[in-house]
Motif scaffolding. Structure first.
Motif, short mmCIF file in Angstrom:
data_model
loop_
_atom_site.label_atom_id
_atom_site.label_comp_id
_atom_site.label_asym_id
_atom_site.label_seq_id
_atom_site.Cartn_x
_atom_site.Cartn_y
_atom_site.Cartn_z
N SER A 54 0.96 -1.23 0.03
CA SER A 54 0.05 0.03 -0.08
C SER A 54 0.87 1.21 0.12
O SER A 54 0.34 2.44 -0.44
CB SER A 54 -1.04 0.03 1.07
OG SER A 54 -0.16 0.44 2.58
N PHE D 178 -8.63 1.36 5.26
CA PHE D 178 -7.70 1.85 3.81
C PHE D 178 -8.39 1.33 2.63
O PHE D 178 -8.49 2.15 1.61
CB PHE D 178 -6.46 1.25 3.97
CG PHE D 178 -5.70 1.30 2.66
CD1 PHE D 178 -4.99 2.63 2.47
CD2 PHE D 178 -5.32 0.20 1.86
CE1 PHE D 178 -4.28 2.71 1.10
CE2 PHE D 178 -4.65 0.52 0.72
CZ PHE D 178 -4.14 1.60 0.41
N SER D 182 -9.39 4.91 0.89
CA SER D 182 -8.37 5.31 -0.10
C SER D 182 -8.85 5.67 -1.63
O SER D 182 -8.35 6.21 -2.36
CB SER D 182 -7.33 4.22 0.03
OG SER D 182 -7.59 2.95 -0.70
N SER D 187 -8.23 11.59 -0.14
CA SER D 187 -8.56 10.80 1.31
C SER D 187 -7.18 10.88 2.01
O SER D 187 -6.04 10.84 1.17
CB SER D 187 -8.93 9.54 0.96
OG SER D 187 -8.76 8.88 2.20
N PHE D 189 -6.32 8.89 3.98
CA PHE D 189 -5.75 7.46 4.14
C PHE D 189 -5.20 7.03 3.11
O PHE D 189 -5.56 6.19 1.96
CB PHE D 189 -7.18 6.48 4.52
CG PHE D 189 -7.95 6.94 5.44
CD1 PHE D 189 -7.67 5.81 6.77
CD2 PHE D 189 -8.82 7.68 5.76
CE1 PHE D 189 -8.58 6.24 7.86
CE2 PHE D 189 -9.73 8.00 6.89
CZ PHE D 189 -9.29 7.15 7.90
N THR D 190 -3.72 7.41 2.85
CA THR D 190 -3.16 7.15 1.88
C THR D 190 -2.52 5.70 1.98
O THR D 190 -1.96 5.32 0.68
CB THR D 190 -1.74 8.24 1.90
OG1 THR D 190 -1.20 8.35 3.17
CG2 THR D 190 -2.32 9.63 1.74
N ASP D 191 -1.94 5.14 3.11
CA ASP D 191 -1.48 3.96 2.98
C ASP D 191 -2.03 3.13 4.27
O ASP D 191 -2.46 3.92 5.04
CB ASP D 191 0.01 3.99 2.75
CG ASP D 191 0.53 4.94 3.82
OD1 ASP D 191 0.29 4.92 5.06
OD2 ASP D 191 1.09 6.00 3.32
N SER D 195 -3.29 4.27 8.01
CA SER D 195 -4.60 3.86 8.49
C SER D 195 -4.54 3.18 9.79
O SER D 195 -5.38 3.21 10.66
CB SER D 195 -5.19 2.84 7.44
OG SER D 195 -5.51 3.27 6.19
#
Lengths: 280, 280, 280, 280
Positions: A54, D178, D182, D187, D189-191, D195
């Motif tokens: 991710s 995520f 994502s 957002s 919640f990039t990775d 998260s």
């Protein structure tokens, strides 16, 4: 000798079954311990791979990762099949908590062929790390874990009733705040679900601050909700504390090291659900 | 036969009253259970409708929703009238907790004719969902609920005294912070009510972050307030925990399944407040 | 008759003293109750005035407020002097908790002549509202309050030790986070005091969000601090809960309704510190 | 007399050793008390210097501070060497908790020659402030501290098991969020690590608000996580409360005032680990 015969032969090969059982389910023997440690390392590597997946931009060194992931999944699949094969009671294992987790932790990769984001679900493998207690012979730690779960379970109904009240309370609070705040231009209380979300964020004292009241009346009502949350936070704590203090001590439960179920007779040496050997 | 005579006839129709009572208040019979389940579904549909109403832009498919809402309200009104009609003691029912909630959950729609936002108050219907315990024969769950309420009630006076102290503390803290922070240009501590709101947000550890101190002295005072809040959060928890642990067990209370009041004699078979049959 | 004689006459006027005492310190008589209710209303009006003072822009209708504030302060000053005059033991009253609060609640207005912001300190008057228990004869409520304070006092030393650990922990965490985060350009961790403030905000689970870590290492360390805070939040709760549960019951304490001190003999009818009559 | 002889002479100088021991380890004598108070002041000055160092812009009056810091460090180094020298069992002291802290609090300055930011680590000196209990003869306070630590230690294993569950839970929740969030453009919640960080911030009810869900599904899941966190916050509290209440009272432990270890025999007058005299 035809294929069917070979198959029957294999299935009835008691020696092989016993050997596999010793490696996979036991952790006393050298082979069993080595297998368990290797398994834990594989699970950790697999979780770290998923998390890295991710992080990095795609197409960069991903080929190695994809290969590694598939290798690990093949290993986990083989392990699951072997567990089913050598378990004295395959059905019981398959339906036990760990049996379901073992299956769930290999499925996402296969589902990932069809749905990309499903691949991330392989973090469900992290649940398998609970077995770490078994490797290090930390059964007494597991005992503590069961005590915790027992305490929570004993007060499960009280907590459920409490949650129903919280849900009803949150719906009412959310709606009232929506009525109060939404008239203000540029208010973040755009609709009732958002207001209910705000009520939960506030009542649980999380308080993100992405949605905050602006009007004086809204702020006054929020203050009441906060003081309410401050008091009712005491309820689950009180429930669990009381339950922990009232738990009868010394009642040693025999829990299966594999499937975790209890209720075995005093003299039992094997788990009556999945057939694993019980610790003395 | 004149209207008045017909009316008197109806009012004295014991068989009809008994039949209605069995359907509306009882949940043992097939008809009673079906009615209860239907009622719960209507309440849920009604709540979901209200929530949706706040989400969608107006004039889009709203006609259906308005019609549905009125149909549901007519049904709830009819149910309320029927409950009053067939209850052995209508006045007691009307003044019981559930009687008031039943009335409050139909009023907002009628008020909505005059004041638009009042319509949203129909979420008060969600309180009626507490009856869900009755449908599924979850009386033992209700028992847990009463235990919780008893525990909180037993410590109600302690909590009230605690709250008076918190309110006085919050006024003092808010004013001191206003004096410290408001001199800073662009400070969010614009007035004392805002500062009191900040004090509550901080003391309850919610911490939105919409109002935060900027000056070093303000930050130092905030830190003291936070550590204070950290300690006094323990007080309500301690009160409720102590109350839960000291609660005498085994004292089974006979609670009315309809109005929820207790205090019935051991041999009583009907609630002395609303006349509903008591569970054995 | 000279002034000195008149003064001596006044000071020895037992009948006047007794009458004033009945009005000011007692709340059983009609006059006493009326006085107490009037006092509470004056305090509330005074607090509301102060809060409003911070809300409105200056020079708008402030003349009335200023006049009202001075009238109230003159009344409170007269009351304080009367209390000193009619108390059987003026020194004991002046040094009792309520005596100090009564004095502190009139001082800020006089200080406000020299220092404007000191005026806001008159919210200290809100502490006088504790006397509200006396008006409504809620002595049993006050009893609950003393129980709470006893519980907290009994665990005061444990809480003090706990706080010393928290302060040391917070200094160390703050410095480590400063070292980790401050290298990042635009980091809100500008100096160690700010970082310590962040550590307190995080450890107490307030979490404003005005200062948040950006670097991966900073976020990892924050997570550890949060989980730590999650666990150590249990310590004060445990201390207070344990203290509340272990408190011996039934030991009725005779507390003075005026100065709040205990330790009176069983047969005592007047407080040995300030001379107020004790409740039976 | 050669250097070696002089050295041997010094090392065997029992009178000097005894005198130094009385000053450094004891706090009953006048010299010992003066030394301890001076030491505390030096530690406080040193911590304040470090904090100021992070506040002021460099090259402004820093020369004095650097000189002061080096003087303090020389003093602390001399103290450490003296402690090692006069302790009856130098090795035991060096390996005791306070011995390690004493060493760690002088190392960072020397490391600061090579690595600038290491200098800030001298705040580790704040841990030495725990000795403050000894100066003021607050051994009973220290007793309370040991009681707290005992309570936490007694439930250490339960808390460890609890944390393993929390870590696994947080990994699963973080990944699910995520996957849900994502896909939304912009957002936070990039990775997955971000998260997971969000999941910890939410579950511990800290709630910074730097990362918040935007999608309806994400908000719904967050609400579930918050209510979950609300309930499981009760678990460590319950563990510690139960442990505190079950602790056997009255079992007075003899703890060494220097190294803090217990387990001494009833008649012991010196600590068997570091040789310090035990309090009666």
């Amino acid at each position: 000798m035809g294929i069917k015969e070979r198959w029957n032969n294999l299935m009835s090969n008691v020696a092989l079954k016993r050997k596999l059982y010793d490696i996979i389910f036991e952790s006393d023997t050298r082979a069993g311990k080595t297998f368990d440690v290797a398994l834990m390392i594989c699970i950790l590597v697999s979780i770290i791979l998923t998390i890295f997946d991710s992080l990095i931009s795609h197409h960069v060194g991903q080929t190695i990762m994809v290969v590694l992931e598939y290798l690990l999944t093949i290993f986990f699949t083989a392990e699951y099949v072997a567990r089913l094969y050598c378990s004295p009671n395959p059905k019981a294992y398959a339906l036990s908590f760990f049996g379901i987790v073992d299956l769930l932790s290999i499925l996402p990769v296969y589902l990932g062929f069809f749905m990309h984001s499903a691949r991330f679900m392989i973090v469900i493998r992290s649940i398998r790390l609970i077995r770490i207690f078994r490797i290090f012979k930390l059964f007494s730690f597991l005992e503590e874990g069961y005590m915790l779960i027992d305490s929570i379970m004993a007060s499960f109904r009280k907590i459920l009733v409490f949650f129903l009240f919280v849900v009803i309370m949150v719906i009412c609070i959310g709606t009232i705040m929506f009525m109060v705040e939404s008239t203000e231009p540029g208010s973040p209380f755009t609709d009732i679900p958002t207001s209910i979300y705000w009520a939960i964020v506030t009542l649980t004292t999380v308080g993100y601050g992405d949605i905050t009241p602006i009007t004086p009346l809204g702020r006054f009502l929020s203050s009441v909700v906060m003081l309410l949350g401050y008091t009712i936070i005491a309820v689950p704590t009180g429930i669990v504390s009381a339950s922990m203090m009232n738990r009868p001590r010394g009642s040693k439960k025999k829990n299966c090291p594999n499937c975790g179920r209890s209720g075995h007779e005093e003299k039992a040496t094997h788990c009556k659900y999945c057939g694993s050997e019980l610790e003395e």
